[in-house]
Scaffold this motif. Sequence first.
Motif, PDB file in Angstrom:
ATOM      1  N   THR A   1     -19.757  24.866   1.090  1.00  0.00           N
ATOM      2  CA  THR A   1     -20.336  23.907   2.211  1.00  0.00           C
ATOM      3  C   THR A   1     -21.655  23.422   1.635  1.00  0.00           C
ATOM      4  N   ALA A   2     -22.066  24.356   0.764  1.00  0.00           N
ATOM      5  CA  ALA A   2     -23.536  24.077   0.466  1.00  0.00           C
ATOM      6  C   ALA A   2     -23.355  22.821  -0.986  1.00  0.00           C
ATOM      7  N   GLN A   3     -22.287  22.972  -1.451  1.00  0.00           N
ATOM      8  CA  GLN A   3     -22.031  21.988  -2.883  1.00  0.00           C
ATOM      9  C   GLN A   3     -21.425  20.823  -2.195  1.00  0.00           C
ATOM     10  N   ALA A   4     -20.925  20.672  -1.100  1.00  0.00           N
ATOM     11  CA  ALA A   4     -19.964  19.684  -0.533  1.00  0.00           C
ATOM     12  C   ALA A   4     -21.170  18.595   0.137  1.00  0.00           C
ATOM     13  N   ALA A   5     -21.672  18.027  -0.812  1.00  0.00           N
ATOM     14  CA  ALA A   5     -22.965  17.239  -0.446  1.00  0.00           C
ATOM     15  C   ALA A   5     -23.094  15.934  -1.160  1.00  0.00           C
ATOM     16  N   PRO A   6     -23.674  14.774  -0.846  1.00  0.00           N
ATOM     17  CA  PRO A   6     -23.910  13.877  -1.815  1.00  0.00           C
ATOM     18  C   PRO A   6     -24.960  14.283  -2.930  1.00  0.00           C
ATOM     19  N   GLU A   7     -24.570  13.831  -4.097  1.00  0.00           N
ATOM     20  CA  GLU A   7     -25.696  14.153  -5.161  1.00  0.00           C
ATOM     21  C   GLU A   7     -26.008  12.817  -5.985  1.00  0.00           C
ATOM     22  N   PHE A   8     -27.325  12.263  -5.730  1.00  0.00           N
ATOM     23  CA  PHE A   8     -27.766  11.137  -6.262  1.00  0.00           C
ATOM     24  C   PHE A   8     -28.075  11.431  -7.770  1.00  0.00           C
ATOM     25  N   ARG A   9     -27.842  10.317  -8.518  1.00  0.00           N
ATOM     26  CA  ARG A   9     -27.984  10.316 -10.130  1.00  0.00           C
ATOM     27  C   ARG A   9     -29.463  10.250 -10.116  1.00  0.00           C
ATOM     28  N   SER A  10     -29.925  10.755 -11.297  1.00  0.00           N
ATOM     29  CA  SER A  10     -31.475  10.779 -11.567  1.00  0.00           C
ATOM     30  C   SER A  10     -31.862   9.376 -11.935  1.00  0.00           C
ATOM     31  N   ASP A  11     -30.774   8.505 -12.471  1.00  0.00           N
ATOM     32  CA  ASP A  11     -31.140   7.129 -12.880  1.00  0.00           C
ATOM     33  C   ASP A  11     -30.773   6.119 -12.053  1.00  0.00           C
ATOM     34  N   HIS A  12     -30.382   6.538 -10.588  1.00  0.00           N
ATOM     35  CA  HIS A  12     -29.950   5.522  -9.518  1.00  0.00           C
ATOM     36  C   HIS A  12     -30.989   4.359  -9.348  1.00  0.00           C
ATOM     37  N   PRO A  13     -30.503   3.197  -9.091  1.00  0.00           N
ATOM     38  CA  PRO A  13     -31.553   2.127  -8.970  1.00  0.00           C
ATOM     39  C   PRO A  13     -31.983   2.157  -7.568  1.00  0.00           C
ATOM     40  N   GLU A  14     -33.181   1.453  -7.285  1.00  0.00           N
ATOM     41  CA  GLU A  14     -33.900   1.443  -5.901  1.00  0.00           C
ATOM     42  C   GLU A  14     -33.158   0.275  -5.252  1.00  0.00           C
ATOM     43  N   ARG A  15     -32.852  -0.863  -5.970  1.00  0.00           N
ATOM     44  CA  ARG A  15     -31.973  -1.691  -5.311  1.00  0.00           C
ATOM     45  C   ARG A  15     -31.042  -2.085  -6.313  1.00  0.00           C
ATOM     46  N   TYR A  16     -29.751  -2.818  -5.876  1.00  0.00           N
ATOM     47  CA  TYR A  16     -28.758  -3.295  -6.703  1.00  0.00           C
ATOM     48  C   TYR A  16     -28.377  -4.647  -5.966  1.00  0.00           C
ATOM     49  N   THR A  17     -28.193  -5.640  -6.790  1.00  0.00           N
ATOM     50  CA  THR A  17     -27.494  -6.715  -6.211  1.00  0.00           C
ATOM     51  C   THR A  17     -26.087  -6.914  -6.595  1.00  0.00           C
ATOM     52  N   VAL A  18     -25.372  -6.991  -5.555  1.00  0.00           N
ATOM     53  CA  VAL A  18     -23.742  -6.825  -5.848  1.00  0.00           C
ATOM     54  C   VAL A  18     -23.222  -8.368  -6.471  1.00  0.00           C
TER      55      VAL A  18
ATOM     56  N   LYS B   1     -19.844 -10.574  -8.312  1.00  0.00           N
ATOM     57  CA  LYS B   1     -18.489 -10.738  -8.400  1.00  0.00           C
ATOM     58  C   LYS B   1     -17.776  -9.661  -9.461  1.00  0.00           C
ATOM     59  N   GLY B   2     -16.876  -9.057  -9.053  1.00  0.00           N
ATOM     60  CA  GLY B   2     -16.137  -8.221 -10.314  1.00  0.00           C
ATOM     61  C   GLY B   2     -16.681  -6.692  -9.801  1.00  0.00           C
ATOM     62  N   ASP B   3     -17.611  -6.408  -8.891  1.00  0.00           N
ATOM     63  CA  ASP B   3     -17.930  -5.208  -8.682  1.00  0.00           C
ATOM     64  C   ASP B   3     -17.018  -4.681  -7.545  1.00  0.00           C
ATOM     65  N   THR B   4     -16.753  -3.220  -7.771  1.00  0.00           N
ATOM     66  CA  THR B   4     -15.953  -2.658  -6.796  1.00  0.00           C
ATOM     67  C   THR B   4     -16.703  -1.586  -5.973  1.00  0.00           C
ATOM     68  N   LEU B   5     -16.430  -1.105  -4.904  1.00  0.00           N
ATOM     69  CA  LEU B   5     -17.193  -0.128  -4.234  1.00  0.00           C
ATOM     70  C   LEU B   5     -17.128   1.218  -4.929  1.00  0.00           C
ATOM     71  N   TRP B   6     -16.302   1.349  -5.842  1.00  0.00           N
ATOM     72  CA  TRP B   6     -16.290   2.514  -6.784  1.00  0.00           C
ATOM     73  C   TRP B   6     -17.287   2.552  -7.860  1.00  0.00           C
ATOM     74  N   ASP B   7     -17.349   1.224  -8.258  1.00  0.00           N
ATOM     75  CA  ASP B   7     -18.633   1.073  -9.442  1.00  0.00           C
ATOM     76  C   ASP B   7     -19.931   1.325  -8.671  1.00  0.00           C
ATOM     77  N   ILE B   8     -20.013   0.745  -7.671  1.00  0.00           N
ATOM     78  CA  ILE B   8     -21.488   0.762  -6.882  1.00  0.00           C
ATOM     79  C   ILE B   8     -21.724   2.097  -6.243  1.00  0.00           C
ATOM     80  N   SER B   9     -20.737   2.967  -6.007  1.00  0.00           N
ATOM     81  CA  SER B   9     -20.844   4.308  -5.523  1.00  0.00           C
ATOM     82  C   SER B   9     -21.386   4.966  -6.685  1.00  0.00           C
ATOM     83  N   GLY B  10     -20.800   4.925  -7.904  1.00  0.00           N
ATOM     84  CA  GLY B  10     -21.080   5.487  -9.314  1.00  0.00           C
ATOM     85  C   GLY B  10     -22.701   5.115  -9.760  1.00  0.00           C
ATOM     86  N   ARG B  11     -22.942   3.992  -9.281  1.00  0.00           N
ATOM     87  CA  ARG B  11     -24.463   3.826  -9.567  1.00  0.00           C
ATOM     88  C   ARG B  11     -25.307   4.752  -9.057  1.00  0.00           C
ATOM     89  N   PHE B  12     -25.068   5.064  -7.855  1.00  0.00           N
ATOM     90  CA  PHE B  12     -26.051   5.782  -6.898  1.00  0.00           C
ATOM     91  C   PHE B  12     -25.823   7.195  -6.856  1.00  0.00           C
TER      92      PHE B  12
END
Length: 338
Positions: free
Chosen positions: A18-35, A37-48
């Motif tokens: 249960t403790a491990q089952a939680a979102p883990e933010f990347r150390s280099d995640h952006p504070e803002r990201y402009t979507v 054309k060509g992005d997928t939700l999987w790509d964007i999720s992987g940025r954060f």
Amino acid sequence: MRKLLYALAASLLLITFTAQAAPEFRSDHPERYTVVKGDTLWDISGRFLNNPWYWPEIWHVNPQVENPHLIYPGDVLALVYIDGEARVTKVTSRGVEKLSPQVRSEPLGTPIPAIPLDAISSFLSEARIVDPETLQQAPYVLEGEDSRIITGAGDRVYVRGEKPADKVGIYRRSKVFNDPQTGEFLGLEARSIARGNVTAENGDVLTVSITRSSEEVRIGDRLLVQEDRRINTQFQPSAPARQVEGQMISVEGGVNQIGQYDVVAINRGTREGLEAGNVLAVFQAGNLVRDPVTDETIELPSERAGLLMVFRAYEKVSYGLVLQASRVLSIGDKVRNP
């Protein structure tokens, strides 16, 4: 005493999981990201996130935005804190969107998909899971016009059987799926060959005009109600609701080696709780080795080797797209919760 120790150990494992089952933010995640054309939700999720399948847990829906679950090219996403928890939401140059009802003067365009649609769009129009009786009892092609045995788009074919609908799909029997562990029959894959319209009926003989074909229609091909194959682009990457363990049992195209963006079938479906958007980890089966001391055959541990996302789930079988592969994958490799 032993039972008590087992119970304590099981509780600790559950707490750890249960403790491990939680979102883990990347150390280099952006504070803002402009979507773009060509992005997928999987790509964007992987940025954060390091674990992109937890996207639903960090996505903050702005209730004042029309279609708040959809993300479009040009949208700006930002990391914000709500009640002390990190969340991602749509923002404008002025901050979090606070929109009042109004008519949008510009078209929305197309929302970004969850996964690359060009990798699955042709597959979605070419395969479905049916039970053998349904296919066996379906009307079948007698021959093409002018006594031809092979026909295509723009031609007519003659079919015998009860008309299933005005608009029909022409299918051919393909793979039989059985569970590799239990032998249970899981389903029959029917491959779409063509689409057409029933233009005439003469007793139990139908005349079908073929409007589109992916390959030649042959004698014996079957007619089924044309399935609605619109691609659902709105599902989100997510972990399965409950524990799932299965295997990859087939790969589109019949290749021996499986890699990124290959479409695979797995021996688990909606009865195990799977749904479109669920992400599963792929584990490469360990080699069988002989113990030099005891002469026993030992299976080495499986090693994590990739990720796939389910994009279509039937009762006992699901189709998924391999999103990541750190090594060559194969039929028989195991899948389980990421």
